[in-house]
Enzyme design. Structure first.
Site, mmCIF file in Angstrom:
data_model
loop_
_atom_site.group_PDB
_atom_site.id
_atom_site.type_symbol
_atom_site.label_atom_id
_atom_site.label_comp_id
_atom_site.label_asym_id
_atom_site.label_seq_id
_atom_site.Cartn_x
_atom_site.Cartn_y
_atom_site.Cartn_z
ATOM 1 N N GLY A 1 0.712 -1.223 0.134
ATOM 2 C CA GLY A 1 0.047 0.059 0.039
ATOM 3 C C GLY A 1 0.980 1.079 -0.106
ATOM 4 N N LYS B 1 -1.625 7.023 21.312
ATOM 5 C CA LYS B 1 -1.555 8.225 20.885
ATOM 6 C C LYS B 1 -2.984 8.756 20.304
ATOM 7 C CE LYS B 1 -0.645 7.509 16.293
ATOM 8 N NZ LYS B 1 -0.074 7.897 15.007
ATOM 9 N N ARG C 1 -6.175 12.715 11.976
ATOM 10 C CA ARG C 1 -7.583 12.643 11.782
ATOM 11 C C ARG C 1 -8.091 12.445 13.074
ATOM 12 N NH1 ARG C 1 -8.598 7.156 8.365
ATOM 13 N NH2 ARG C 1 -7.763 8.556 6.867
ATOM 14 N N ASN C 2 -7.755 11.770 14.098
ATOM 15 C CA ASN C 2 -8.669 11.685 15.422
ATOM 16 C C ASN C 2 -8.458 13.231 16.181
ATOM 17 O OD1 ASN C 2 -8.696 8.664 16.108
ATOM 18 N ND2 ASN C 2 -6.634 8.890 15.393
#
Lengths: 421, 421
Positions: free
Chosen positions: A19, A277, A343-344
């Site tokens: 990927g 995290k 993104r979190n």
């Protein structure tokens, strides 16, 4: 400097996964095998899950007049012809010594170093395919972020790979975004590598006491919570015809002028930082969304790092070191990055500023993808509950309670007060 | 819990300084003296450098029809009448137990706790005014950020205050912006307090070995580089009529629901973090300006924290602890904040994006104020040069060399490669 020319054989590297991040790491490694011909075979195999693609516009090889851009082709064919992963890393030229291979069995054949870099849900199936087909003395490095947490315990991906294949597996994690590393924007990373057999051939440098993560080869899936009880695994030693896989030599596999590597022993710490995290980033996003400023956000991050340390020491005991979280790229630096634009962080912040639930924001912003932080927060909380230890981790518990609607983001200072380590 | 009611006397607190940060800390402390009547006298004196002001529009007491908003008045008169520092902290109501005092001598009279919070260039003169007029057993806490570095050595402001007055002086530093703390936005801070005389009355809690910064009372201005050689200062013990100034009691002076305090012993580490982060913030700003992304910035910060640790341990030896930089608000959290939106970070970033020298950006952006980072970078470099240790601190040296035009920001990865600790 040992006389490396004295070794009869060189290490052969296989990359499992292709990927965005897998291809990037393949590029890094291929550049290094070419530059370190005394240690590594130049050519590396990269396993590609075969699919049919046309060359997209984002690729530097795009040509509307060419058949490649109009008629679907095998992805491996395109990678090997164009030296570009047109689907997952378009626009980035790859070294010619990367060979895309649609067969995972053939990819790992004779490889002494296996780099695992695929979505975690494919680990089990991939390991099943190659079980018994890898060299018994092969060594692995997992670049898969995170850990698996359940009520039963915590399992590192490196552990499950090692257990399934009967080999040692280390871990790579850091403040890295695949695309940035692929574009050779400078960053740092941390590689944890400490096989028990390193002892015999490579004495530990002074001042860095070594501790191994136990891989319980005999255990078929069940992870003991009390890791202190585990016995040392029996690993096949690396034959002496090969150059030793010391920290120095492993570093040569990953280190680039744009990708600075620090080697450590603490596989558990490196892996935990990459998972936990994401929980902290949610809290940082909420606090930022409330308009409390950079200092409140920095306080959340500081508390979060300290809870990571405590979590690691409590559940992985002697193998986890404070410094892995407080001094390495996989710890403090990855925390900083995740709480800046990850993104979190972003979704949690938006949930406050848009006055929506985090699930709504997730659905709107992530195009069907899921937040890691929310699932990890639930898993960690469920695990802590079974241990009766929610109170020991006020920030992790606060995040879980806020997600469950039991608390509000505004409660965070009060929930932490007098309880932070 | 000791029976504090048994003490015949209470501590009297004086605040030296009443700017933005001085007034904010006075507010914090006044709230705490009111709530801890067993330990502290409720009323606190705050020294105000007298000046004539009218109530400005930004003040909640502004009234165009009132004489106070049209005719200049003494600032002390306005603070004591309106319970607001209309000049330096307008809009924030102050507790009524803060008493603005234009006389520094009368402010410190009978005070057992002296809080220093004024611009560092006024330390010498202020100490001169009160020398011999403070209680011999008074204890100080300096909230003044930074350290003084010269070719001759490094001096902490707490040290120079302690030396000038013949008292012990600790330090407060953290990821704090005065206005945010004044508005009760949540943050954390670190208070370093460890007078040699704590030993006799307050045994150290288990697991936290204590080490003292030496204050060489006899030395009149010259700071020895080898601090290990210094002898312990002779300090007057706190009389037993007063409650002990233990960490527990000192914390009660500063801790608020919106201002979480952690107590440490390491005065040097706390002070160094507040100074050296400004050097690191320049590098972070450059890297960000180059568009290298959050990971490169996080790498700079990580390396910066490690160079702070090394600098502290090398030049303050046994008294400095790694954790002060890696685990406390004064260290990692202050670094994060400074590299997010601090002025050193912003100006360095603008110097890249606007293609201007940092001096030009400074002149354009800071309204006559000066960047701390550039002067500290020069001072630290000059000091390291005299010690022949530039090579040991690749990031600090890179920042200095870039400021001098010897290197470019683009060189940072190469300048750090293979040299980071």
């Amino acid at each position: 400097m040992g006389s490396l020319g004295a070794y009869a054989k060189k290490h052969k590297v296989a990359i499992i996964g292709s990927g965005n991040w897998g291809t990037t790491i393949a590029k890094v490694i291929a550049e290094n095998t070419a530059e370190n011909a005394d240690l590594f075979e130049k050519d590396i195999q990269m396993w590609v899950f075969e699919e049919q693609v046309t060359v997209p516009k984002s690729s530097s090889s795009y040509d509307p007049g060419s058949e490649l851009s109009t008629k679907p082709q095998d992805l491996t064919f395109l990678i090997n012809k164009l030296h570009e992963n047109v689907k997952y890393l378009p626009g980035v030229p790859l070294p010619k010594n990367i060979h895309a291979n649609p067969s995972i069995e053939s990819t790992v054949k004779d490889a002494t170093i296996l780099i695992f870099n695929l979505p975690h849900q494919f680990i089990a199936k991939s390991c099943e395919s190659i079980k018994g087909k890898v060299l018994p003395f092969a060594r692995g490095v997992s670049c898969i972020k995170g850990v698996e947490v359940s009520d039963q315990g915590i399992e590192l991906f490196s552990e499950s790979i090692g257990r399934k294949l009967g080999i040692y597996c280390g871990a790579l994690s850091g403040a890295n975004i695949a695309t940035e590393v692929a574009l050779e924007k400078w960053s740092e990373t941390t590689v944890a590598y400490d096989p028990p057999t390193m002892d015999s051939r490579h004495p530990t440098p002074k001042g860095s006491p070594r501790q191994s993560i136990d891989i319980n080869v005999s255990e078929a899936g069940e992870i003991a919570l009390d890791r202190g009880e585990k016995k040392k695994p029996k690993l096949t030693p690396l034959p002496s015809e090969y150059p030793p896989l010391s920290h120095e030599n492993m570093k040569k596999l990953f280190h680039r002028p744009y990708f600075h590597v620090r080697m450590v022993d603490d596989v558990a710490g490196v892996s935990l930082g990459g998972a936990l995290k994401n929980v902290v980033a949610l809290a940082a996003g909420w606090v930022d969304g409330l308009g409390w400023g950079d200092n409140a956000k920095a306080a959340v991050m500081r508390v979060g790092i300290m809870e990571e340390v405590k979590f690691g020491k409590m559940f992985f005991q002697e193998s986890v070191k404070t410094e892995t979280f407080t001094e390495e790229s996989c710890g403090v630096a990855d925390m900083i990055t995740s709480c800046s634009g990850g993104r979190n962080f972003r979704c949690a912040k938006l949930s406050i500023t848009k006055k929506k639930s985090i699930e709504e924001v997730e659905a709107e912003e992530l195009n069907g993808q899921k937040l890691q932080g929310t699932s990890t927060a639930h898993e960690v909380n469920s695990f802590l509950k079974t241990k009766g230890m929610e109170g020991e981790f006020p920030l992790f518990t606060a995040v879980s309670n806020i997600l469950q609607g039991k608390n509000k983001p505004e409660d965070i200072p009060q929930l932490l007060e007098g309880k932070t380590t």
